[in-house]
Design an enzyme around this catalytic site. Structure first.
Site, PDB file in Angstrom:
ATOM      1  CB  ALA A   1       1.514   0.083   4.611  1.00  0.00           C
TER       2      ALA A   1
ATOM      3  CG  ASN B   1      -1.355   2.595  11.218  1.00  0.00           C
ATOM      4  OD1 ASN B   1      -1.268   2.172  10.057  1.00  0.00           O
ATOM      5  ND2 ASN B   1      -1.788   1.839  12.212  1.00  0.00           N
TER       6      ASN B   1
ATOM      7  CG  HIS C   1      -6.341   2.304   3.153  1.00  0.00           C
ATOM      8  ND1 HIS C   1      -5.358   1.359   3.352  1.00  0.00           N
ATOM      9  CD2 HIS C   1      -6.305   2.597   1.824  1.00  0.00           C
ATOM     10  CE1 HIS C   1      -4.766   1.087   2.206  1.00  0.00           C
ATOM     11  NE2 HIS C   1      -5.316   1.825   1.263  1.00  0.00           N
TER      12      HIS C   1
ATOM     13  CB  SER D   1      -0.918   0.021   1.229  1.00  0.00           C
ATOM     14  OG  SER D   1      -1.864  -1.004   1.174  1.00  0.00           O
TER      15      SER D   1
ATOM     16  CG  MET E   1      -4.569  -6.617   7.347  1.00  0.00           C
ATOM     17  SD  MET E   1      -5.939  -5.529   6.886  1.00  0.00           S
ATOM     18  CE  MET E   1      -6.144  -4.577   8.398  1.00  0.00           C
TER      19      MET E   1
ATOM     20  CE1 TYR F   1      -8.237  -6.090   1.909  1.00  0.00           C
ATOM     21  CE2 TYR F   1      -6.410  -6.843   3.267  1.00  0.00           C
ATOM     22  CZ  TYR F   1      -6.947  -5.927   2.387  1.00  0.00           C
ATOM     23  OH  TYR F   1      -6.206  -4.857   1.972  1.00  0.00           O
ATOM     24  CD  GLU F   2      -7.727  -7.238  -2.683  1.00  0.00           C
ATOM     25  OE1 GLU F   2      -8.104  -6.599  -3.685  1.00  0.00           O
ATOM     26  OE2 GLU F   2      -6.552  -7.634  -2.519  1.00  0.00           O
TER      27      GLU F   2
ATOM     28  CG  HIS G   1      -2.579  -2.408  -3.455  1.00  0.00           C
ATOM     29  ND1 HIS G   1      -1.651  -3.378  -3.193  1.00  0.00           N
ATOM     30  CD2 HIS G   1      -2.866  -1.829  -2.273  1.00  0.00           C
ATOM     31  CE1 HIS G   1      -1.394  -3.396  -1.882  1.00  0.00           C
ATOM     32  NE2 HIS G   1      -2.133  -2.463  -1.307  1.00  0.00           N
TER      33      HIS G   1
END
Length: 269
Positions: A110, A232, A244, A27, A208, A82-83, A58
């Protein structure tokens, strides 16, 4: 014809030289692919067996060409479980990289900082990972032509490559962290209680992605280097909501440092 062969047969005629280094850009980190000279750009949707990336940050394309004098193939955006993709689809590009000639892979992501000494914008060398997804991309019948049934993960992230990266960071004056990456499924961010648990388990950063790709890379005997951008601090540390958008803002701020580090590493490979 296998789906691997179909993808390879589609990509190879478009290349003037086989790549030896693969880049997986997470990301906000796809900017590295924009530095590739005389690029061949192939949208994922055109490649047999590839699927579409749906996450902001992406781009969803392979970029192949020269970077620091090395022939590379870069994933400008990755796939995530997760997509809704099958895990075999998530790791499919890693196998294709191997078939194209790749020997070394640099995975980036990230990640949220678990280690309370970290700060957003830090770069962390991945020393090792903890797979908390409850999934493994090697489950199912093993194809011995791809790799052994029980691959060794005692050095998932190459010690030699990590030492090289630390040397480059020192030369450039970059304060490079080194720590343990924890992979979770997502897409929800973790709760403060989960972050406290992960810290107790030895985690320094959480994300993730990455873990399935590295497992498959080791299955196919690729050398792996991993770099996380701490985008973060994880839930409960700063007591502020996570988003995000914050991830994308932080990766934009650290872009120059990230580009310099990875290009410096490539120059010495």
């Amino acid at each position: 014809m296998s789906k691997f062969q179909e993808a390879v047969d589609y990509i190879l005629p478009k290349l003037t030289e086989k790549p030896t280094i693969g880049l997986v850009l997470g990301s906000g980190l796809g900017v590295l692919a924009d530095e590739i000279e005389n690029p061949t750009v192939i949208p994922y949707g055109e490649i047999p067996g590839f699927t579409a990336s749906t996450v902001v940050g992406h781009k969803g394309q392979l970029v192949i060409g020269k970077l620091q004098g090395k022939q590379v193939v870069a994933m400008q955006g990755r796939f995530h479980f997760y997509e809704g993709h099958d895990l075999s689809d998530v790791v499919f590009p890693i196998r294709i990289m191997k078939f194209l000639g790749v020997e070394t892979i640099i995975v980036t992501n990230a990640a949220g900082g678990i280690n309370e000494s970290y700060r957003p914008g830090d770069l962390m060398l991945i020393q090792d990972h903890i797979n908390m997804t409850g999934r493994n991309p090697l489950i199912g019948p093993n194809d011995d032509t791809l790799g052994t049934r029980f691959p060794d993960m005692s050095e998932a992230y190459s010690k030699n490559l990590r030492e090289l990266a630390k040397g480059v960071a020192a030369e450039q004056g970059i304060h490079l962290r080194e720590g343990i990456y924890v992979g979770l499924l997502g897409p929800s961010y973790e709760t403060p209680a989960e972050i406290r648990m992960l810290r107790m388990l030895g985690g320094d950063a959480v994300g993730m992605s990455t873990v399935p790709e590295v497992i498959v890379a080791k299955h196919m005997q690729l050398q792996v280097l991993g770099i996380s951008c701490i985008s973060n601090m994880a839930a409960g540390i700063l007591e502020q909501p996570l988003s995000h958008e914050e991830v994308m803002e932080t990766t934009e701020k650290v872009k120059a440092q990230f580009l310099a580090l990875v290009q410096g590493i490539l120059a010495k490979l």
